[in-house]
Scaffold this motif. Structure first.
Motif, short mmCIF file in Angstrom:
data_model
loop_
_atom_site.label_atom_id
_atom_site.label_comp_id
_atom_site.label_asym_id
_atom_site.label_seq_id
_atom_site.Cartn_x
_atom_site.Cartn_y
_atom_site.Cartn_z
N ALA A 32 -4.77 -6.35 -5.26
CA ALA A 32 -3.97 -5.25 -4.50
C ALA A 32 -4.21 -5.48 -2.99
CB ALA A 32 -4.53 -3.89 -4.72
N ASP A 36 -0.51 -6.43 -1.74
CA ASP A 36 0.04 -5.07 -1.38
C ASP A 36 1.18 -5.35 0.20
OD1 ASP A 36 0.48 -2.06 -1.68
OD2 ASP A 36 -0.17 -1.97 0.39
N TRP A 85 -5.21 0.45 -7.10
CA TRP A 85 -3.79 0.35 -6.62
C TRP A 85 -3.10 1.17 -7.19
CZ3 TRP A 85 -0.59 -5.01 -6.81
CH2 TRP A 85 0.23 -5.01 -5.90
N GLY A 215 4.62 -3.03 -4.88
CA GLY A 215 4.32 -3.83 -5.98
C GLY A 215 5.35 -3.68 -6.84
N ARG A 360 -4.09 1.52 2.80
CA ARG A 360 -2.92 1.66 1.47
C ARG A 360 -3.30 2.88 0.84
NH1 ARG A 360 -4.88 -2.67 -0.62
NH2 ARG A 360 -6.19 -1.82 -2.55
#
Length: 412
Positions: A32, A36, A85, A215, A360
């Motif tokens: 991630a 990402d 994630w 993703g 994130r």
């Protein structure tokens, strides 16, 4: 993470949770942090490792190759995966047999579920439409029976993983509702098999630009005479609205778990950063303002987690708990936005960069307040269960019924 004192956390569940956390820290988080972004794709190698852990078949019975566990274990695992994630915690839901497992015939279960458990037959759900979000009783995508086939026409929106999935669970209207009080009547569900990386004949997809939930891609779908065999109908014709309602109960628990995982990741990162970052000659973790932020964040996370444990237990016992599931989803998602925002504040300017995962967590936490029903929809469900339907709700239902009738007239 604290242990609970209500008997929820058996030794087996602790082992499941800890294994998922270890998998996340070692396998998910590095991927991630590296990938990402708007063009990222969850690597197939990671998906295969998840399949090896059994994560696509957590709730599939052992007789079909699954783990045979319940929503409690499912949410335990997904909380940990979201700590790395959220998209990885979400692709797990594309297994499990999806919304439609409970309505599958035994023949279908034997055919499909072993492949699902191996991660070889993953789902994308097509519920919402451009003009229909939370009001799923108003969907207008149509399915018409022609001989041994159904012909589907219309549009779908917010269909994540539509390109990469092996099949779509698509909800369409096969007949008109009889009254404003039965607007969900006439909606049917179809299992549409497809090749990965493409769409069925007669269907096109356009990616929707997003600010997070990277993703994988989320699509608007256009159906222009998509033909599927008659036996693709899942469950009874015209009765799929109840399937959606029951599926949303578990989906909201899953969203609460993802929100908690995001908040937990932000908290842990903020604690680590506060211990390292020095200002005015000492770590910022020594300042009361930061210590109180962290104390409040941890308390809110634990409160959401315990509410989720209760809801998962009730779902696994077979009790309908729409109100409690909405409470868990509402509380956890609102909490996650607050906690991740506070974590970003602890990072200061560094938090507003791509150098740390906290941005994130913050971006993805914001989405948990929207999908599987917005916070406002959850409040409406909770209020209705406590107070009964309001006159305004009855008026809205009647207006929506009139709108559906007008659409039918225009399409006739």
């Amino acid at each position: 993470m604290s242990e609970d004192g209500l008997g929820y956390m058996t030794e087996e569940r602790r082992m499941i949770r800890d294994a998922a956390r270890d998998f996340t820290i070692r396998q998910v988080l590095p991927v991630a942090n590296q990938l990402d972004g708007p063009d990222a794709e969850i690597p197939m190698a990671l998906r295969q490792k998840m399949a090896g852990m059994g994560y696509f078949g957590i709730m599939i019975p052992e007789q079909y190759g699954g783990m045979g566990l319940g929503y409690f274990e499912y949410c335990l695992i997904c909380e940990q995966l979201a700590r790395g994630w959220m998209s990885v915690a979400s692709i797990v839901a594309r297994g499990q047999g999806g919304w439609i497992k409970s309505a599958m015939s035994e023949e279908m279960k034997a055919k499909y579920l072993p492949r699902v458990a191996r991660g070889e037959f993953l789902n994308a759900s097509a519920l919402s439409e451009p003009d229909t979000g939370s009001d799923l009783a108003s969907i207008s995508c149509r399915a018409v029976r022609e001989g041994d086939e159904w012909v589907l026409t219309g549009n779908k929106y917010w269909c994540t993983f539509a390109d990469g999935a092996d099949y779509l669970s698509l909800f369409a209207r096969t007949s008109a509702p009889a009254s404003a009080g039965q607007r969900g009547e006439g909606i049917s569900c179809f299992l549409i098999e497809k090749e990965r990386g493409s769409f069925p004949k007669g269907m096109t997809g356009a990616p929707i630009p997003k600010i997070g939930y990277f993703g994988w891609k989320t699509f608007e779908l256009a159906l222009d005479g998509v033909r599927v065999p008659a036996d693709c109908l899942i469950g009874a014709q015209g009765k799929a609205f109840l399937l959606m309602a029951k599926g949303l109960e578990g989906a909201r628990a899953h969203t609460a778990a993802r929100a908690i995982g995001l908040a937990q990741g932000a908290l842990e990162d903020a604690i680590a950063y506060a211990g390292e970052r020095k200002q005015f000659g000492m770590p910022i973790a020594e300042y009361q303002a930061i210590r109180f932020k962290i104390a409040t964040m941890a308390t809110e996370i634990e409160a959401a987690r315990q509410l989720l444990y209760y809801v998962c237990g009730e779902i696994d016992r077979g009790r309908r708990c729409d109100r409690e599931a909405s409470m868990a989803k509402y509380f956890a998602s609102e909490m996650a936005e607050r906690v991740t925002s506070q974590a970003l504040q602890i990072f200061g300017g560094a938090g507003y960069t791509k150098l740390f995962a906290v941005e994130r967590y913050w971006r993805d936490a914001r989405l948990t307040k929207i999908f599987e029903g917005t916070s406002e929809i959850q409040q409406r469900i909770i209020a209705t269960s406590l107070l009964g339907k309001s006159e305004v709700e009855a008026m809205i239902a009647a207006r929506a019924f009139d709108t559906q009738a007008a659409r039918r007239g225009a399409l006739a």
